[in-house]
Every structure is written in C-alpha cells, then in structure tokens.
Design a protein around this motif. Structure first.
Motif, PDB file in Angstrom:
ATOM      1  N   ALA A 315     -34.918 -42.450  93.173  1.00 49.64           N
ATOM      2  CA  ALA A 315     -36.237 -41.819  93.197  1.00 49.64           C
ATOM      3  C   ALA A 315     -37.226 -42.681  92.438  1.00 49.64           C
ATOM      4  O   ALA A 315     -36.857 -43.479  91.573  1.00 49.64           O
ATOM      5  N   TYR A 316     -38.496 -42.505  92.776  1.00 57.32           N
ATOM      6  CA  TYR A 316     -39.559 -43.255  92.104  1.00 57.32           C
ATOM      7  C   TYR A 316     -40.602 -42.276  91.583  1.00 57.32           C
ATOM      8  O   TYR A 316     -41.042 -41.380  92.309  1.00 57.32           O
ATOM      9  N   GLY A 317     -41.004 -42.475  90.322  1.00 53.26           N
ATOM     10  CA  GLY A 317     -42.099 -41.716  89.745  1.00 53.26           C
ATOM     11  C   GLY A 317     -41.639 -40.504  88.970  1.00 53.26           C
ATOM     12  O   GLY A 317     -41.421 -39.439  89.544  1.00 53.26           O
ATOM     13  N   ALA A 318     -41.513 -40.640  87.646  1.00 52.20           N
ATOM     14  CA  ALA A 318     -41.075 -39.526  86.801  1.00 52.20           C
ATOM     15  C   ALA A 318     -42.271 -38.637  86.470  1.00 52.20           C
ATOM     16  O   ALA A 318     -42.668 -38.470  85.323  1.00 52.20           O
ATOM     17  N   ALA A 319     -42.843 -38.070  87.529  1.00 58.50           N
ATOM     18  CA  ALA A 319     -44.050 -37.268  87.397  1.00 58.50           C
ATOM     19  C   ALA A 319     -43.715 -35.812  87.127  1.00 58.50           C
ATOM     20  O   ALA A 319     -42.634 -35.328  87.468  1.00 58.50           O
ATOM     21  N   ALA A 320     -44.682 -35.091  86.534  1.00 57.33           N
ATOM     22  CA  ALA A 320     -44.475 -33.674  86.251  1.00 57.33           C
ATOM     23  C   ALA A 320     -44.177 -32.900  87.519  1.00 57.33           C
ATOM     24  O   ALA A 320     -43.305 -32.019  87.542  1.00 57.33           O
ATOM     25  N   LYS A 321     -44.871 -33.226  88.621  1.00 49.80           N
ATOM     26  CA  LYS A 321     -44.611 -32.520  89.870  1.00 49.80           C
ATOM     27  C   LYS A 321     -43.183 -32.764  90.348  1.00 49.80           C
ATOM     28  O   LYS A 321     -42.563 -31.889  90.949  1.00 49.80           O
ATOM     29  N   GLY A 322     -42.658 -33.950  90.057  1.00 52.43           N
ATOM     30  CA  GLY A 322     -41.269 -34.228  90.410  1.00 52.43           C
ATOM     31  C   GLY A 322     -40.307 -33.357  89.633  1.00 52.43           C
ATOM     32  O   GLY A 322     -39.297 -32.888  90.163  1.00 52.43           O
ATOM     33  N   ASN A 323     -40.619 -33.122  88.355  1.00 52.61           N
ATOM     34  CA  ASN A 323     -39.757 -32.246  87.555  1.00 52.61           C
ATOM     35  C   ASN A 323     -39.773 -30.821  88.076  1.00 52.61           C
ATOM     36  O   ASN A 323     -38.738 -30.149  88.104  1.00 52.61           O
ATOM     37  N   THR A 324     -40.944 -30.350  88.490  1.00 48.34           N
ATOM     38  CA  THR A 324     -41.007 -29.016  89.086  1.00 48.34           C
ATOM     39  C   THR A 324     -40.113 -28.928  90.310  1.00 48.34           C
ATOM     40  O   THR A 324     -39.327 -27.981  90.468  1.00 48.34           O
ATOM     41  N   LEU A 325     -40.207 -29.916  91.172  1.00 49.95           N
ATOM     42  CA  LEU A 325     -39.413 -29.917  92.405  1.00 49.95           C
ATOM     43  C   LEU A 325     -37.920 -29.987  92.111  1.00 49.95           C
ATOM     44  O   LEU A 325     -37.123 -29.201  92.654  1.00 49.95           O
ATOM     45  N   LEU A 326     -37.505 -30.912  91.264  1.00 43.18           N
ATOM     46  CA  LEU A 326     -36.076 -31.100  90.997  1.00 43.18           C
ATOM     47  C   LEU A 326     -35.466 -29.874  90.334  1.00 43.18           C
ATOM     48  O   LEU A 326     -34.343 -29.468  90.673  1.00 43.18           O
ATOM     49  N   ASN A 327     -36.186 -29.276  89.416  1.00 39.97           N
ATOM     50  CA  ASN A 327     -35.635 -28.105  88.727  1.00 39.97           C
ATOM     51  C   ASN A 327     -35.632 -26.870  89.621  1.00 39.97           C
ATOM     52  O   ASN A 327     -34.699 -26.058  89.560  1.00 39.97           O
ATOM     53  N   PHE A 328     -36.626 -26.709  90.456  1.00 39.30           N
ATOM     54  CA  PHE A 328     -36.636 -25.593  91.398  1.00 39.30           C
ATOM     55  C   PHE A 328     -35.483 -25.718  92.378  1.00 39.30           C
ATOM     56  O   PHE A 328     -34.806 -24.729  92.716  1.00 39.30           O
ATOM     57  N   ALA A 329     -35.203 -26.939  92.817  1.00 40.84           N
ATOM     58  CA  ALA A 329     -34.129 -27.160  93.785  1.00 40.84           C
ATOM     59  C   ALA A 329     -32.754 -27.285  93.139  1.00 40.84           C
ATOM     60  O   ALA A 329     -31.744 -27.339  93.840  1.00 40.84           O
ATOM     61  N   GLY A 330     -32.688 -27.354  91.810  1.00 42.96           N
ATOM     62  CA  GLY A 330     -31.406 -27.479  91.131  1.00 42.96           C
ATOM     63  C   GLY A 330     -30.751 -28.829  91.328  1.00 42.96           C
ATOM     64  O   GLY A 330     -29.524 -28.952  91.299  1.00 42.96           O
ATOM     65  N   ILE A 331     -31.538 -29.870  91.497  1.00 41.89           N
ATOM     66  CA  ILE A 331     -31.008 -31.217  91.754  1.00 41.89           C
ATOM     67  C   ILE A 331     -30.663 -31.893  90.435  1.00 41.89           C
ATOM     68  O   ILE A 331     -31.441 -31.871  89.478  1.00 41.89           O
ATOM     69  N   ARG A 332     -29.482 -32.489  90.395  1.00 41.72           N
ATOM     70  CA  ARG A 332     -29.004 -33.184  89.214  1.00 41.72           C
ATOM     71  C   ARG A 332     -28.582 -34.599  89.602  1.00 41.72           C
ATOM     72  O   ARG A 332     -28.714 -35.009  90.750  1.00 41.72           O
ATOM     73  N   ARG A 333     -28.032 -35.339  88.658  1.00 47.11           N
ATOM     74  CA  ARG A 333     -27.776 -36.756  88.910  1.00 47.11           C
ATOM     75  C   ARG A 333     -26.632 -37.003  89.898  1.00 47.11           C
ATOM     76  O   ARG A 333     -26.469 -38.125  90.366  1.00 47.11           O
TER      77      ARG A 333
END
Length: 407
Positions: A315-333
């Motif tokens: 992934a590219y861009g450790a943006a706040a919107k990215g954190n919202t998306l990843l945490n809502f979707a439950g995505i981990r490493r």
C-alpha cells in the motif's frame, strides 16, 4: 448528545464505522506491546441545522498532540494548490507590505512560506508542537495555541488583526465550532476577509468518501450548515468556489457581518444545488452506511483473492483516511504487509489499529508488489505518476474508494 452548533438533540444516524484509535495516532515500535485506546466512530446528523458530526468521545488535546504526524508539505500537489491560492488572494484583495495575513492551523508553514516570499507580513496559529517547529524552521512566526474567541480578541487587541485569515482544512477539526468561527469575527479587520476550505458533504455522499470520517473530523460540512453557523457567530458568506482538492472541497469567503463585499450569485446557486440534492431532508443521509459497507466488502474480497492467487500487495500513503478504511474493514498485515510513505515522521512507525508497518519507498523496488493499493485516493494521479517505475514489473495500482478499481 446535542448538536455542537445549535444544541438540538441528536438522534439521526449517518454513518457507523465501529471503533478505531485516532487516525493520526501512529505507533512507535516500542509501543507495539502496549494497548491502544479505541473510540467509537459514529456520525449523526442534526435535523435542525443539518450539521453532520461525530459523537463526542475524546478531547481535542488527545487528538492533536505534540507529536502530531500530519505534515502538509509532503504533497507536491497540495503545495502547488497553496502557491496558486496565495497568488489569487494577493491579486483579488490587493495584499501588499502594508497588509497582515494570518493562517489558522498553519501546520508546517506549507502555505505561509509563499506569503512571506511575496513580502506580505504574516504569522500562523498552530497548536501542535511538531508542525509548529517545522514552520518556525522555515522562518514563519507561529502562535502555538488553539484558536477561538479569546485568542482572536487578544491578538486583535495587540494590533495583530488581519486583512486575510486562511483556514484550510481546519473548520471540520474543531469541537467547539461556534467559538472557533467567533474568533475570526474578532481577529478580522473591518474590511478583512477569511477563507475556509473544507471537504464538501455533498461530494462525500455522492462519491462515497466515507473514509474521510475520523475522530479528528468533528464536523462534515455543507454550505447550508456553514452559512447558518457563520451568521450565528458574526460572519457572513459572500462567495464560494468548488475545488477538486480532497475529493471535492469548498472554498468559502466570509467577512464580518455587514462587511463591504456583495454576495455573489455563486452562493445562491450552490445553496440551491444542495437543496435540490435533498441536503435538508433525512432521505439524503439514509443510504450512506450501506455504500460504505460495500467498499469494505469489495476491498476484503480483493485482498483475500490476491492472497489466494499468490499476488503480492503493498500500500502507498499512510493517510488518516487509509486508517479509517483499514480499521473499518479489519485489515491487518496478513493481507497488507506494509504501507509506504514519504513522511520521515511516519517512517518506522505503525498504522494505528491495524499496526501495519510504515516503510520508505525503496521497499517497493525491493519487494516489487503485483498490486499497489493507494490509500489517499485524492492523490491517485500524483502517486501513479510518482510510482510509474512500478510498471516495469507490470504492477497495477488499486483504489478502493469510491469503488474498487484497478488502474
């Protein structure tokens, strides 16, 4: 909870993203064994004034900390936007060496450097120590404090009132929006102008930009709501422009109530556009939740299929919107092993919640992923151009919002 503008009781749901840590609370490696604080991330809409707002669970001091990691200067497109803004405002309002320009939420001096270079006296107001220090390193004077009525009155009394006050992407970030807006009415000169840029609620809904919801965004703004909030706090809107930034933003021009500028037809036209879209009706807000869930489901399906098919994804861009998306979707490493970011303040740290490591760009060349997920979709063209070399190994770019797309 009551509406943070008009104090009407809040009951109507708009968006529920479960819970997450603050989106800019990046984790250092030595904090990985410690717990994180997660807060519910729910948005409600006020049926009295139509302000969309987060449910309050934490204070601004817990979100905008001394080590706040968002630095505006790491986006070239945003720097270009800011440089054009300064040139446009200087010409339109006749700013010169006798003027005073103030930016509220000056961040790292990304914009005021162009004001300074134009020979216009300027200073910034910025509460986060990390970005304030970066601005001072650029030679920008910074008042390190949160802005509101008291600070506006104090600065004006000290002869530091402003011909132009800039407030880019901060109006949504304040818990007490009445006190914040009231501060502009105090700090402006009688003929002064304040401009506010913020993501447009109409675009957020029509383009399914649910990932712009995070705890630091207390409010989600339409022109309809903003004109009411400003009028109640001593400002009047006299012009508005629609911008492509941040997926579709507004630039609102305001003056003290009774100021010299006539209201332009653009204000009336956009208010009518919002009215026609139903922004003052409950139906406008009723389907957003399902749209967000569709994006979550599609992204998870894509990542699971990529793992099944043996494709490498970064992934590219450790943006706040990215954190919202990843945490809502439950995505981990296990599904997304790393996120690349140019900001050295984030490199070596970990995404809040998902705890996915943030790495430097050279990781892409070494790993040669088959798919690159662009988290800050508003910068997709800039990112695709910057990472064009990834085409050498046939990599494809992916965005998840407003819907899953391979580029």
């Amino acid at each position: 909870m009551k509406c943070r503008h008009c104090a009407a009781p809040l009951h109507a749901p708009f968006l529920d993203l479960g819970s997450a840590p603050p989106s800019n609370a990046y984790l250092a490696a030595d904090r990985l064994d410690a717990p994180e604080t997660w807060f519910p991330l729910r948005l409600l809409v006020c049926h009295a004034c139509w302000l969309v707002q987060t449910v309050d669970f934490t204070s601004r001091d817990a979100l905008f900390t001394a080590d706040y990691a968002y630095f505006s200067s790491f986006s070239q497109s945003w720097l270009d936007h800011s440089k054009r803004y300064v040139a446009d405002m200087t010409g339109r309002f006749g700013l010169d060496a006798a003027s005073c320009v103030v930016e509220v939420a000056a961040n790292d001096g990304y914009l005021l450097q162009y004001v300074r270079d134009a020979g216009i006296p300027t200073y910034g107001i910025e509460p986060t120590a990390s970005t304030a220090a970066a601005a001072r390193a650029r030679g920008i004077e910074i008042v390190e404090a949160f802005f509101g009525v008291t600070l506006g009155e104090t600065l004006a009394a000290d002869g530091r009132d402003a011909d132009l006050i800039i407030a880019n992407n901060v109006l949504a970030h304040v818990p007490d929006i009445n006190d914040f807006v009231g501060g502009f009415a105090r700090l402006l000169k009688p003929t002064g102008v304040a401009t506010f840029e913020f993501p447009h609620l109409l675009e957020m809904v029509s383009r399914n930009q649910f990932d712009t919801a995070y705890h630091e965004h207390y409010s989600y703004l339409s022109l309809t709501a903003v004109t009411r909030i400003f009028a109640a706090n001593g400002l009047s809107v006299f012009d508005v422009a629609r911008l492509p930034t941040h997926g579709g933003s507004l630039r609102v021009f305001a003056q003290k109530a009774g100021g010299p500028h006539a209201v332009t037809p653009a204000v009336t036209a956009l208010l009518q556009t919002e009215q026609d879209a139903g922004i003052t009706t409950p139906a406008f807000y009723a389907t957003f939740q399902r749209s967000a869930e569709t994006v979550k489901d599609d992204l998870l399906s894509f990542l699971l299929a990529a793992r099944r098919d043996g494709l490498k994804v970064g992934a590219y861009g450790a943006a706040a919107k990215g954190n919202t998306l990843l945490n809502f979707a439950g995505i981990r490493r296990d599904l997304l092993p790393y996120v690349v970011d140019l900001n050295p303040a984030k490199a070596g740290s970990y995404m809040p919640g998902s705890r996915i490591p943030i790495v430097a760009e050279d990781r892409l060349r070494a790993d040669r992923p088959d798919r690159i997920l662009i988290l800050p979709w508003n910068l997709r063209d800039e990112v695709v151009a910057q990472l064009a070399y990834a085409r050498e190994w046939d990599a494809r770019f992916v965005v998840a919002v407003p819907s899953l797309q391979l580029i």
